[in-house]
Design a protein around this motif. Structure first.
Motif, mmCIF file in Angstrom:
data_model
loop_
_atom_site.group_PDB
_atom_site.id
_atom_site.type_symbol
_atom_site.label_atom_id
_atom_site.label_comp_id
_atom_site.label_asym_id
_atom_site.label_seq_id
_atom_site.Cartn_x
_atom_site.Cartn_y
_atom_site.Cartn_z
ATOM 1 N N UNK A 186 0.515 -1.200 0.150
ATOM 2 C CA UNK A 186 -0.044 0.003 0.024
ATOM 3 C C UNK A 186 0.864 1.327 -0.004
ATOM 4 N N UNK A 187 0.570 2.399 -0.546
ATOM 5 C CA UNK A 187 0.975 3.613 -0.478
ATOM 6 C C UNK A 187 -0.121 4.737 -0.400
ATOM 7 N N UNK A 188 -0.051 5.972 0.288
ATOM 8 C CA UNK A 188 -1.030 6.655 0.595
ATOM 9 C C UNK A 188 -0.598 8.134 0.126
ATOM 10 N N UNK A 189 -1.675 8.766 -0.666
ATOM 11 C CA UNK A 189 -1.310 10.124 -1.163
ATOM 12 C C UNK A 189 -2.291 10.924 -0.580
ATOM 13 N N UNK A 190 -2.030 12.287 -0.215
ATOM 14 C CA UNK A 190 -3.073 13.228 0.418
ATOM 15 C C UNK A 190 -3.088 14.372 -0.557
ATOM 16 N N UNK A 191 -4.203 14.984 -0.764
ATOM 17 C CA UNK A 191 -4.642 16.124 -1.317
ATOM 18 C C UNK A 191 -5.326 16.942 -0.475
ATOM 19 N N UNK B 49 -15.399 28.233 -5.983
ATOM 20 C CA UNK B 49 -14.402 28.003 -6.643
ATOM 21 C C UNK B 49 -13.296 27.184 -5.774
ATOM 22 N N UNK B 50 -12.591 26.404 -6.769
ATOM 23 C CA UNK B 50 -11.786 25.280 -5.890
ATOM 24 C C UNK B 50 -10.442 25.593 -6.000
ATOM 25 N N UNK B 51 -9.785 25.635 -4.664
ATOM 26 C CA UNK B 51 -8.478 25.856 -4.664
ATOM 27 C C UNK B 51 -7.672 24.991 -3.966
ATOM 28 N N UNK B 52 -6.495 24.615 -4.692
ATOM 29 C CA UNK B 52 -5.531 23.526 -4.253
ATOM 30 C C UNK B 52 -4.586 24.046 -3.238
ATOM 31 N N UNK B 53 -4.589 23.525 -2.074
ATOM 32 C CA UNK B 53 -4.018 24.243 -0.724
ATOM 33 C C UNK B 53 -2.567 23.318 -0.713
ATOM 34 N N UNK B 54 -2.244 22.632 -1.546
ATOM 35 C CA UNK B 54 -0.773 21.870 -1.314
ATOM 36 C C UNK B 54 -0.092 22.379 -2.674
ATOM 37 N N UNK B 55 -0.548 22.860 -3.572
ATOM 38 C CA UNK B 55 0.212 23.513 -4.928
ATOM 39 C C UNK B 55 1.416 24.264 -4.402
ATOM 40 N N UNK B 56 2.487 24.167 -5.035
ATOM 41 C CA UNK B 56 3.754 24.859 -4.630
ATOM 42 C C UNK B 56 4.248 25.737 -5.995
ATOM 43 N N UNK B 57 4.949 26.923 -5.771
ATOM 44 C CA UNK B 57 5.567 27.538 -6.711
ATOM 45 C C UNK B 57 6.872 27.107 -7.037
ATOM 46 N N UNK B 58 7.481 27.923 -7.800
ATOM 47 C CA UNK B 58 8.803 27.599 -8.289
ATOM 48 C C UNK B 58 9.834 27.453 -7.236
ATOM 49 N N UNK B 59 9.588 27.831 -6.072
ATOM 50 C CA UNK B 59 10.585 28.121 -4.956
ATOM 51 C C UNK B 59 10.160 27.108 -3.812
ATOM 52 N N UNK C 192 -4.543 18.174 -12.643
ATOM 53 C CA UNK C 192 -3.489 19.161 -11.890
ATOM 54 C C UNK C 192 -3.407 19.173 -10.402
ATOM 55 N N UNK C 193 -4.410 18.574 -9.859
ATOM 56 C CA UNK C 193 -4.666 18.524 -8.201
ATOM 57 C C UNK C 193 -3.414 17.741 -7.899
ATOM 58 N N UNK C 194 -2.592 18.566 -6.809
ATOM 59 C CA UNK C 194 -1.438 18.115 -6.049
ATOM 60 C C UNK C 194 -1.708 16.811 -5.184
ATOM 61 N N UNK C 195 -0.971 15.794 -5.382
ATOM 62 C CA UNK C 195 -1.180 14.702 -4.438
ATOM 63 C C UNK C 195 0.375 14.537 -3.967
ATOM 64 N N UNK C 196 0.299 14.420 -2.541
ATOM 65 C CA UNK C 196 1.679 14.219 -1.797
ATOM 66 C C UNK C 196 1.561 12.814 -1.272
ATOM 67 N N UNK C 197 2.794 12.187 -1.465
ATOM 68 C CA UNK C 197 2.734 10.734 -0.896
ATOM 69 C C UNK C 197 3.352 11.283 0.739
ATOM 70 N N UNK C 198 2.584 10.282 1.484
ATOM 71 C CA UNK C 198 3.054 10.068 2.831
ATOM 72 C C UNK C 198 3.096 8.752 3.520
ATOM 73 N N UNK C 199 4.073 8.800 4.297
ATOM 74 C CA UNK C 199 4.318 7.496 4.830
ATOM 75 C C UNK C 199 3.957 7.309 6.286
#
Length: 563
Positions: A294-299, A307-317, A339-346
């Motif tokens: 298994x692995x887990x991703x979070x958004x 309006x829908x806002x992606x709160x995990x999106x990152x800029x170039x920095x 294009x929704x940001x999915x971050x993998x967490x362990x």
């Protein structure tokens, strides 16, 4: 001269005679005086002895009288004591007899109480068993019908209930407003509805579970935890909190959020809400599975002003900031956010860290009802990807070598972060068996959506103006759209208006029957919020009546016989 001398001598002799006579008289007088003194002393002694004797006689007589009176009093006292002792003895004997009777009665009562306790225990055990059976049958019926599970939580009365968020004096804090919403039992909400000039009317609402104002976060999560097991069994799960602003939705879902400090603390276990507890439970369940399966991703997204806002999106920095996204419907009829940001967490700590970053971007605004009112709907999604084999599914985990082979072969499909963590593993075998097994690897994705809806507001009570008034309008419209969707599903209309709001479009799969849905109603018990509480309870009652059909399970490969 001689004659003169003779005369004088004669006179001298006469005088000596007189002197001797007088001395004799003086001696006799002295004796008489002494005798008189002696007689006087004797007389005085006689007089004194007679007074003493009289006194002695008088005292003796008085003493005799006193002794007689004392003797008679002692006799009377003795007789009275004997009478009283006999009376007391009779009373003691009667009391002892009464105590013996009471002891006998007490023993009989104890025997009866023991029998009643045993009977009560047996009845209680039977009741609990029947209650569990009823609950299991009800859950089975809910799953077969696809009904929405609705739990209701009544928060305690708070000081700002009386002063609409302003500071109040200590005297007013002691006198909280009247409480009109109660938990009659663990499945019933009782609301006292009263209007001026009319008699009070009690209304009841039935839900799967009702929590009173004293039940802890742990008790709330205990009824949510079974759904998380379904998550790893191949079902999507959605848990959302619904209610007016200030009713405790964010506390129930996240836990206490102090102003300027949105960080979670895993050490404060007792105060954690559903979202952090659910994440800990998911990772605990995953830890019991074979490593690497298994692995887990979070958004984390928010719906703000439709309006829908992606709160995990990152800029170039690498800095996190909210980016506007859109929701679309795929060819399969599912909702998706490109294009929704999915971050993998362990682990749960990484998850809470990401959610904390998202919460720092969430829009809040103080109102007269709530000092930290959320102005957007928060949707936290955990996507769990399960890696399974086709033919070897039944015997895949039987030995350690096969498990290690799965880890190596499945690593090619993991996200980059997971591959980096497994870079120390040995190289994969380049044999025909590897190619055959790789073709049989399948991925099954299940989602856990945790939704903290913004609270419905009465503009007159919240006192918002300007931009906050516009936010309130969008919040109320999106919640109204959610109610319309549930109404359309309940009435089995051909068209369900999911696209009337970005919120319902985003939650289309969960609300429409592709997930086990639990709605956590949060209501305020005060008389001041009676209208909003009745609206929330009405929403929950309508949601319970929705029949969406049996929830679909993700298809896992069936186990086959070992060759």
């Amino acid at each position: 001269k001689e004659e003169r001398i003779v005369v004088l001598e004669t006179e001298n002799a006469v005088l000596h005679l007189k002197l001797a006579e007088y001395q004799g008289l003086a001696g006799r007088s002295t004796k008489e005086v002494l005798q008189l003194y002696a007689a006087h002393g004797q007389q005085m002694k006689l007089q004194q002895s007679s007074v003493v004797t009289q006194l002695h006689e008088a005292i003796k007589k008085r003493l005799k009288q006193d002794l007689k009176s004392l003797h008679s009093f002692a006799l009377e006292l003795s007789k009275d004591f004997q009478r009283q002792s006999k009376t007391c003895l009779y009373q003691v004997l009667a009391a002892v007899h009464g105590i013996q009777l009471q002891n006998e009665a007490m023993r009989m009562f104890q025997i009866k109480v023991f029998d009643l306790e045993q009977s009560l225990q047996e009845v209680t055990e039977r009741y609990e068993k029947e209650k569990q059976k009823r609950k299991a049958l009800h859950n089975s019926l809910v799953e077969l019908r696809g009904n929405i599970r609705v739990h209701c939580r009544i928060r305690p009365l708070l000081p700002f209930d009386d002063a609409a968020g302003h500071s109040v004096s200590q005297d007013r804090q002691r006198n909280f407003p009247e409480k009109v919403a109660y938990a009659a039992d663990d499945e019933t909400v009782l609301v006292k509805c009263s209007r001026p000039g009319h008699a009070s009317v009690n209304k009841t609402f039935q839900f799967e579970r009702v929590y009173n104002d004293l039940e802890s976060q742990e008790a709330v999560f205990a009824d949510v935890a079974p759904l998380l097991t379904s998550l790893l069994d191949g079902y999507n799960v959605c848990i959302m909190a619904y209610g007016q602003t200030g009713s405790g939705k964010t506390y129930t879902m996240l836990g206490p959020q102090l102003e300027g400090n949105l960080a979670f603390s895993i050490e404060e276990e007792s105060e954690l809400g559903i979202i952090p507890r659910a994440t800990q439970e998911v990772f605990r369940l995953i830890s019991e599975k074979p490593p690497g399966s298994y692995w887990v991703e979070v958004s984390v997204v928010e719906v703000y002003n439709n309006e829908i806002f992606d709160l995990l999106a990152k800029d170039s920095y690498g800095k996190v900031f909210g980016v506007k996204r859109d929701v679309v419907t795929t060819r399969e009829g599912k909702s998706d956010v490109p294009l929704l940001t999915h971050e993998t967490v362990e682990n749960a700590s990484e998850f809470l860290h990401l959610v904390n970053k998202g919460l720092q971007l969430r829009v809040t605004h103080p109102t007269l009802v709530h000092a930290h009112s959320s102005r957007s709907h928060l949707v936290v999604t955990l996507t769990i990807t399960t890696v399974v084999f086709g033919d070897n599914f039944g015997t895949l985990w039987e030995d350690e070598q096969t498990s290690q082979r799965l880890n190596k072969e499945a690593s090619c499909t993991f996200p980059q972060k997971m591959r980096d963590n497994k870079s120390t593993s040995s190289s994969r075998p380049s044999s025909p068996v590897h190619l055959e097994a790789t073709e049989k690897i399948k991925q099954v994705k299940t989602r856990l959506q945790l939704v903290d809806l913004a609270g419905s507001e009465c503009v007159g009570m919240s006192g918002v103006t300007g931009a906050a008034l516009r936010e309130t309008s969008f919040i109320n419209r999106s919640l109204s759209a959610l109610a319309d969707v549930l109404g359309a599903i309940a009435e089995q209309r051909a068209h369900v208006p999911y696209r009337n709001s970005k919120l319902t479009h985003l939650l289309q799969d969960s609300v429409g029957g592709d997930a086990k849905l639990l709605v956590m109603l949060c209501i305020s018990p005060g008389q001041k919020y009676l209208t909003e509480s009745m609206q929330s309870l009405g929403f929950g009652t309508r949601a319970r009546q929705v029949q969406r059909g049996q929830v679909k399970k993700k298809n896992f490969p069936l186990p086959s016989k070992a060759k």
